[in-house]
Design a protein around this motif. Structure first.
Motif, PDB file in Angstrom:
ATOM      1  N   THR A 205       0.632  -1.262   0.056  1.00 20.43           N
ATOM      2  CA  THR A 205      -0.029  -0.083   0.055  1.00 20.43           C
ATOM      3  C   THR A 205       0.728   1.067  -0.001  1.00 20.43           C
ATOM      4  OG1 THR A 205      -0.119  -0.032   2.474  1.00 20.43           O
ATOM      5  CG2 THR A 205      -1.636  -1.044   1.259  1.00 20.43           C
ATOM      6  N   GLY A 206       2.096   1.285  -0.013  1.00 21.04           N
ATOM      7  CA  GLY A 206       2.944   2.264  -0.029  1.00 21.04           C
ATOM      8  C   GLY A 206       2.872   3.149  -1.207  1.00 21.04           C
ATOM      9  N   PHE A 207       2.370   2.546  -2.411  1.00 23.02           N
ATOM     10  CA  PHE A 207       2.117   3.176  -3.361  1.00 23.02           C
ATOM     11  C   PHE A 207       1.115   4.514  -3.302  1.00 23.02           C
ATOM     12  CE2 PHE A 207      -1.749   0.791  -3.642  1.00 23.02           C
ATOM     13  CZ  PHE A 207      -2.683   1.609  -4.438  1.00 23.02           C
ATOM     14  N   LEU A 208       0.225   4.480  -2.198  1.00 22.53           N
ATOM     15  CA  LEU A 208      -0.635   5.388  -1.938  1.00 22.53           C
ATOM     16  C   LEU A 208      -0.004   6.842  -1.698  1.00 22.53           C
ATOM     17  CD1 LEU A 208      -2.923   3.768   0.427  1.00 22.53           C
ATOM     18  CD2 LEU A 208      -3.481   4.266  -2.102  1.00 22.53           C
ATOM     19  N   GLN A 209       1.523   6.944  -1.184  1.00 25.78           N
ATOM     20  CA  GLN A 209       1.960   7.933  -1.030  1.00 25.78           C
ATOM     21  C   GLN A 209       2.993   8.407  -2.356  1.00 25.78           C
ATOM     22  OE1 GLN A 209       1.444   9.097   1.744  1.00 25.78           O
ATOM     23  NE2 GLN A 209       0.626   6.939   2.330  1.00 25.78           N
ATOM     24  N   THR A 210       2.650   7.773  -3.544  1.00 27.33           N
ATOM     25  CA  THR A 210       3.485   8.163  -4.615  1.00 27.33           C
ATOM     26  C   THR A 210       2.365   8.955  -5.567  1.00 27.33           C
ATOM     27  OG1 THR A 210       2.607   6.221  -5.858  1.00 27.33           O
ATOM     28  CG2 THR A 210       4.526   6.062  -4.571  1.00 27.33           C
ATOM     29  N   SER A 211       2.896   9.421  -6.680  1.00 30.39           N
ATOM     30  CA  SER A 211       2.316   9.997  -7.746  1.00 30.39           C
ATOM     31  C   SER A 211       1.240   9.233  -8.473  1.00 30.39           C
ATOM     32  CB  SER A 211       3.135  10.594  -8.857  1.00 30.39           C
ATOM     33  OG  SER A 211       3.696   9.505  -9.481  1.00 30.39           O
ATOM     34  N   ALA A 212       1.409   7.878  -8.373  1.00 28.85           N
ATOM     35  CA  ALA A 212       0.260   6.993  -8.868  1.00 28.85           C
ATOM     36  C   ALA A 212      -0.583   7.050  -7.992  1.00 28.85           C
ATOM     37  CB  ALA A 212       0.759   5.622  -8.808  1.00 28.85           C
ATOM     38  N   GLY A 213      -0.439   6.911  -6.436  1.00 27.94           N
ATOM     39  CA  GLY A 213      -1.602   7.134  -5.582  1.00 27.94           C
ATOM     40  C   GLY A 213      -2.252   8.692  -5.666  1.00 27.94           C
ATOM     41  N   ALA A 214      -1.762   9.318  -5.839  1.00 29.56           N
ATOM     42  CA  ALA A 214      -2.420  10.785  -6.094  1.00 29.56           C
ATOM     43  C   ALA A 214      -3.387  10.836  -7.296  1.00 29.56           C
ATOM     44  CB  ALA A 214      -1.401  11.946  -6.157  1.00 29.56           C
ATOM     45  N   LYS A 215      -3.035  10.352  -8.315  1.00 26.81           N
ATOM     46  CA  LYS A 215      -3.573  10.165  -9.661  1.00 26.81           C
ATOM     47  C   LYS A 215      -4.830   9.083  -9.314  1.00 26.81           C
ATOM     48  CE  LYS A 215      -3.223  11.512 -13.135  1.00 26.81           C
ATOM     49  NZ  LYS A 215      -3.738  12.816 -13.820  1.00 26.81           N
ATOM     50  N   LEU A 216      -4.816   7.912  -8.671  1.00 21.16           N
ATOM     51  CA  LEU A 216      -5.799   7.393  -8.439  1.00 21.16           C
ATOM     52  C   LEU A 216      -6.888   8.000  -7.361  1.00 21.16           C
ATOM     53  CD1 LEU A 216      -7.067   4.378  -8.353  1.00 21.16           C
ATOM     54  CD2 LEU A 216      -5.796   3.952  -6.386  1.00 21.16           C
ATOM     55  N   ARG A 217      -6.422   8.844  -6.543  1.00 16.86           N
ATOM     56  CA  ARG A 217      -7.251   9.505  -5.898  1.00 16.86           C
ATOM     57  C   ARG A 217      -8.304  10.628  -6.708  1.00 16.86           C
ATOM     58  NH1 ARG A 217      -2.952   9.586  -2.572  1.00 16.86           N
ATOM     59  NH2 ARG A 217      -3.200   8.551  -0.738  1.00 16.86           N
ATOM     60  N   GLN A 218      -7.583  11.264  -7.618  1.00 19.54           N
ATOM     61  CA  GLN A 218      -8.068  11.932  -8.293  1.00 19.54           C
ATOM     62  C   GLN A 218      -9.019  11.435  -9.552  1.00 19.54           C
ATOM     63  OE1 GLN A 218      -5.280  14.298 -11.035  1.00 19.54           O
ATOM     64  NE2 GLN A 218      -6.957  14.730 -12.506  1.00 19.54           N
ATOM     65  N   LEU A 219      -8.663  10.169  -9.998  1.00 18.45           N
ATOM     66  CA  LEU A 219      -9.620   9.333 -10.959  1.00 18.45           C
ATOM     67  C   LEU A 219     -10.791   8.817  -9.943  1.00 18.45           C
ATOM     68  CD1 LEU A 219      -6.906   7.273 -12.939  1.00 18.45           C
ATOM     69  CD2 LEU A 219      -8.529   9.042 -13.701  1.00 18.45           C
ATOM     70  N   THR A 220     -10.753   8.454  -8.690  1.00 17.56           N
ATOM     71  CA  THR A 220     -11.812   8.420  -8.036  1.00 17.56           C
ATOM     72  C   THR A 220     -12.827   9.335  -8.011  1.00 17.56           C
ATOM     73  OG1 THR A 220     -10.425   6.855  -6.700  1.00 17.56           O
ATOM     74  CG2 THR A 220     -12.654   7.610  -5.777  1.00 17.56           C
ATOM     75  N   VAL A 221     -12.443  10.523  -8.332  1.00 17.32           N
ATOM     76  CA  VAL A 221     -13.458  11.893  -8.031  1.00 17.32           C
ATOM     77  C   VAL A 221     -13.944  12.092  -9.682  1.00 17.32           C
ATOM     78  CG1 VAL A 221     -13.618  14.140  -7.676  1.00 17.32           C
ATOM     79  CG2 VAL A 221     -12.336  12.936  -6.108  1.00 17.32           C
ATOM     80  N   ASP A 222     -13.037  12.069 -10.757  1.00 16.84           N
ATOM     81  CA  ASP A 222     -13.226  12.319 -11.968  1.00 16.84           C
ATOM     82  C   ASP A 222     -13.852  11.479 -12.742  1.00 16.84           C
ATOM     83  OD1 ASP A 222     -11.864  14.715 -11.271  1.00 16.84           O
ATOM     84  OD2 ASP A 222     -10.065  14.216 -12.286  1.00 16.84           O
ATOM     85  N   MET A 223     -13.669   9.951 -12.413  1.00 19.03           N
ATOM     86  CA  MET A 223     -14.050   9.045 -13.399  1.00 19.03           C
ATOM     87  C   MET A 223     -15.648   8.708 -13.106  1.00 19.03           C
ATOM     88  SD  MET A 223     -11.421   6.156 -14.410  1.00 19.03           S
ATOM     89  CE  MET A 223     -12.571   5.512 -15.488  1.00 19.03           C
ATOM     90  N   ASP A 224     -16.543   8.217 -13.919  1.00 20.80           N
ATOM     91  CA  ASP A 224     -17.760   8.007 -13.786  1.00 20.80           C
ATOM     92  C   ASP A 224     -17.853   6.609 -13.085  1.00 20.80           C
ATOM     93  OD1 ASP A 224     -20.722   7.648 -14.053  1.00 20.80           O
ATOM     94  OD2 ASP A 224     -20.432   7.197 -16.190  1.00 20.80           O
ATOM     95  N   LEU A 225     -18.164   6.611 -12.050  1.00 23.12           N
ATOM     96  CA  LEU A 225     -18.082   5.262 -11.293  1.00 23.12           C
ATOM     97  C   LEU A 225     -19.283   5.167 -10.348  1.00 23.12           C
ATOM     98  CD1 LEU A 225     -14.768   5.576  -9.071  1.00 23.12           C
ATOM     99  CD2 LEU A 225     -15.235   4.316 -11.257  1.00 23.12           C
ATOM    100  N   SER A 226     -19.957   3.994  -9.906  1.00 22.34           N
ATOM    101  CA  SER A 226     -21.019   3.841  -9.160  1.00 22.34           C
ATOM    102  C   SER A 226     -20.661   4.593  -7.839  1.00 22.34           C
ATOM    103  CB  SER A 226     -21.559   2.505  -9.217  1.00 22.34           C
ATOM    104  OG  SER A 226     -20.392   1.696  -8.413  1.00 22.34           O
ATOM    105  N   ALA A 227     -21.744   4.854  -7.326  1.00 18.85           N
ATOM    106  CA  ALA A 227     -21.517   5.322  -5.815  1.00 18.85           C
ATOM    107  C   ALA A 227     -21.018   4.432  -5.020  1.00 18.85           C
ATOM    108  CB  ALA A 227     -22.966   5.920  -5.341  1.00 18.85           C
ATOM    109  N   ALA A 228     -21.479   3.396  -5.080  1.00 22.87           N
ATOM    110  CA  ALA A 228     -20.843   2.132  -4.109  1.00 22.87           C
ATOM    111  C   ALA A 228     -19.308   1.731  -4.373  1.00 22.87           C
ATOM    112  CB  ALA A 228     -21.418   0.624  -4.293  1.00 22.87           C
TER     113      ALA A 228
END
Length: 115
Positions: free
Chosen positions: A42-65
């Motif tokens: 889970t150390g990747f969460l502290q990397t730029s990939a982790g930051a990008k993943l956080r951004q995608l969680t907001v930006d992408m069209d995902l189900s609420a769940a």
């Protein structure tokens, strides 16, 4: 008319280049996140990939769940607390990865058709 068409095409090419680059960056980040989770890291969460993943969680069209599951995982930053759902999280990330790859393929096909 030719100058207008050329200017329009150049503008379209610039938009494609920007969107294509963003998609490739997102696809790479999702791949890194999925690989890291598959290895139990889970150390990747502290990397730029982790930051990008956080951004995608907001930006992408995902189900609420799916969005809630990912957000909770990203905020805990620990696979131990989310071990029961790690397979589900990996599945969501893989689905996002596939969606981004399809979007990039569609974008590239449209660009090639426009040339």
């Amino acid at each position: 008319a030719l100058a207008e068409a050329t200017a329009l095409r150049e503008k379209e090419a610039a938009v494609y280049a920007k969107e294509s680059s963003e998609h490739k960056t997102n696809i790479a980040a999702l791949g890194k996140a999925t690989d890291a989770l598959d290895k139990g890291m889970t150390g990747f969460l502290q990397t730029s990939a982790g930051a990008k993943l956080r951004q995608l969680t907001v930006d992408m069209d995902l189900s609420a769940a799916d969005r809630d599951i990912l957000s909770a995982f990203l905020s805990t930053g620990s696979s131990q607390q989310y071990a029961p759902q790690s397979g589900q999280i990996t599945g969501i990330l893989k689905q996002m990865h596939e969606t981004m790859e399809k979007d990039l393929a569609d974008l590239t096909a449209a660009e090639e058709e426009a040339i």
